[in-house]
Design an enzyme around this catalytic site. Sequence first.
Site, PDB file in Angstrom:
ATOM      1  N   HIS A  38       0.822  -1.208   0.000  1.00 29.66           N
ATOM      2  CA  HIS A  38       0.000   0.000   0.000  1.00 29.66           C
ATOM      3  C   HIS A  38       0.856   1.258   0.000  1.00 29.66           C
ATOM      4  O   HIS A  38       0.564   2.227  -0.686  1.00 29.66           O
ATOM      5  CB  HIS A  38      -0.947   0.006   1.209  1.00 29.66           C
ATOM      6  CG  HIS A  38      -2.270  -0.619   0.904  1.00 29.66           C
ATOM      7  ND1 HIS A  38      -2.441  -1.978   0.859  1.00 29.66           N
ATOM      8  CD2 HIS A  38      -3.479  -0.077   0.595  1.00 29.66           C
ATOM      9  CE1 HIS A  38      -3.709  -2.241   0.545  1.00 29.66           C
ATOM     10  NE2 HIS A  38      -4.351  -1.105   0.385  1.00 29.66           N
ATOM     11  N   LYS A 103     -10.373  -7.747   7.545  1.00 30.92           N
ATOM     12  CA  LYS A 103     -11.084  -8.000   8.804  1.00 30.92           C
ATOM     13  C   LYS A 103     -10.761  -6.882   9.773  1.00 30.92           C
ATOM     14  O   LYS A 103      -9.660  -6.330   9.754  1.00 30.92           O
ATOM     15  CB  LYS A 103     -10.703  -9.364   9.388  1.00 30.92           C
ATOM     16  CG  LYS A 103      -9.204  -9.551   9.598  1.00 30.92           C
ATOM     17  CD  LYS A 103      -8.840  -9.964  10.988  1.00 30.92           C
ATOM     18  CE  LYS A 103      -7.347 -10.236  11.100  1.00 30.92           C
ATOM     19  NZ  LYS A 103      -6.822 -10.031  12.435  1.00 30.92           N
TER      20      LYS A 103
END
Lengths: 177, 281
Positions: A38, A103
């Site tokens: 990222h 999650k």
Amino acid sequence: MAKVSLTTPVTEEQIRSLEAGDKVLLSGVVYTARDAAHKRLVEALDEGEELPFAVEGNAIYYVGPCPAKPGEVIGSAGPTTSYRMDPFAPRLIKEGLRIMIGKGERNDEVIDAMKAQGAVYLGAIGGAAALISKCIKEAEVIAYDDLGTEAVRRLLVEDLPVICVIDSQGNNLYRRD
Amino acid sequence: MRTIKAEEISRAVAKLCIDANYNLGEDIVNEYKLAYQRENSDVAKEILQQLSKNAEIAKEDQVPICQDTGMAVIFLELGQDLRVVEGDLYQAINQGVSAGYTEGYLRKSVVNDPLIQRKNTEDNTPAVIHTEIVPGDQLKITVAPKGFGSENMSQLKMLRPTDGVEGLKTFVLKVVKEAGPNPCPPIVVGIGIGGTVEKAALLAKKSLLRPLGVYNDDEKFKNLEQELLEEVNRLDIGPQGLGGLTTALAVNIETYPTHIAGLPVVVNINCHVARHKEVVL
């Protein structure tokens, strides 16, 4: 709460129709990226460089899989905790990212971007990594090979079971009170 | 004096790393099933069923239960009458970790320098090793691969001595609540109370090695474990944070005497894949 089958790439309309609580079976291509990837993706955007894959209409799965055993497509591959990607996610959502799979909680900046652009956050079952790997039919490293498990992979998934945890209206299954 | 070859230690560690990551303890597997029966919500039930199924697949296919195969935390109880020969003890342990994570197709999750370079060491070494010297001539090795989804949710607090049991409870519940869905509930809550900063942390980690259904030897702390488990499970975080009665599978407390001015507490959280395997050599 509906049961929905969805295949990537997706349109804004398809994403806007999903509601928190929907059970989704996701098929098609998803790209893997976690912390280190990222950082590089957003750095590439800052430099005006092209990303290693088209974000528009696509899905990113926050996962760093285990190595594949001989003859297998991939090793165990469950979701990692998503909040660590929060500083980078809004930028990718602005580029057209429609689906994030992970999650755990997301922050308000991510949820605001999801609402504005039309994106959803899908929860996979953390720790159910052997089970999830059965839904992955192809896996190929397409960028940042030096990051090992954190490299960007192109996965082809079939009926990956996920739950729409945060929808494009900002409804959030984690915040029930 | 009894001797043991370093190579024998390496082989044992490699085997334990693989075993811990493929074969979830029966105590945990059974608890998933009991929790399934207790839950009222469909989502909670379904998640617990998936966790059972996942553990079965991992065992049958001999693959990792979770992709985060952890940093290898290793506890040694080294008998003072045992001498390691033909090699260095810690080197032998790390060779075992390297072999286990490589041969077992486990994920390599360790970076060399925590802050600046963060380069993967490619074989999951070094392990975090805790050694205790004990009477006897045996070596007990416990391998507890620790995932960081749950490790990241752990906290330390230096309470005031007068904060007492209520202060402790408030802190523990705050930590579990803040962790929410992030550490992969249902969790195991490890609590270290007393000693110094590092002692409390070590106690908390060590408490996670306890099998489910085993409580603190001291009745007072056993009761506190049970009270806290009930209170944690009333938070309605539930499996994966989607609500339900099963936020934690266990609350384990370990204690040590401390200073008149202090009450150190560390809460170390483990995920539902509460892995640990041991061997005595």
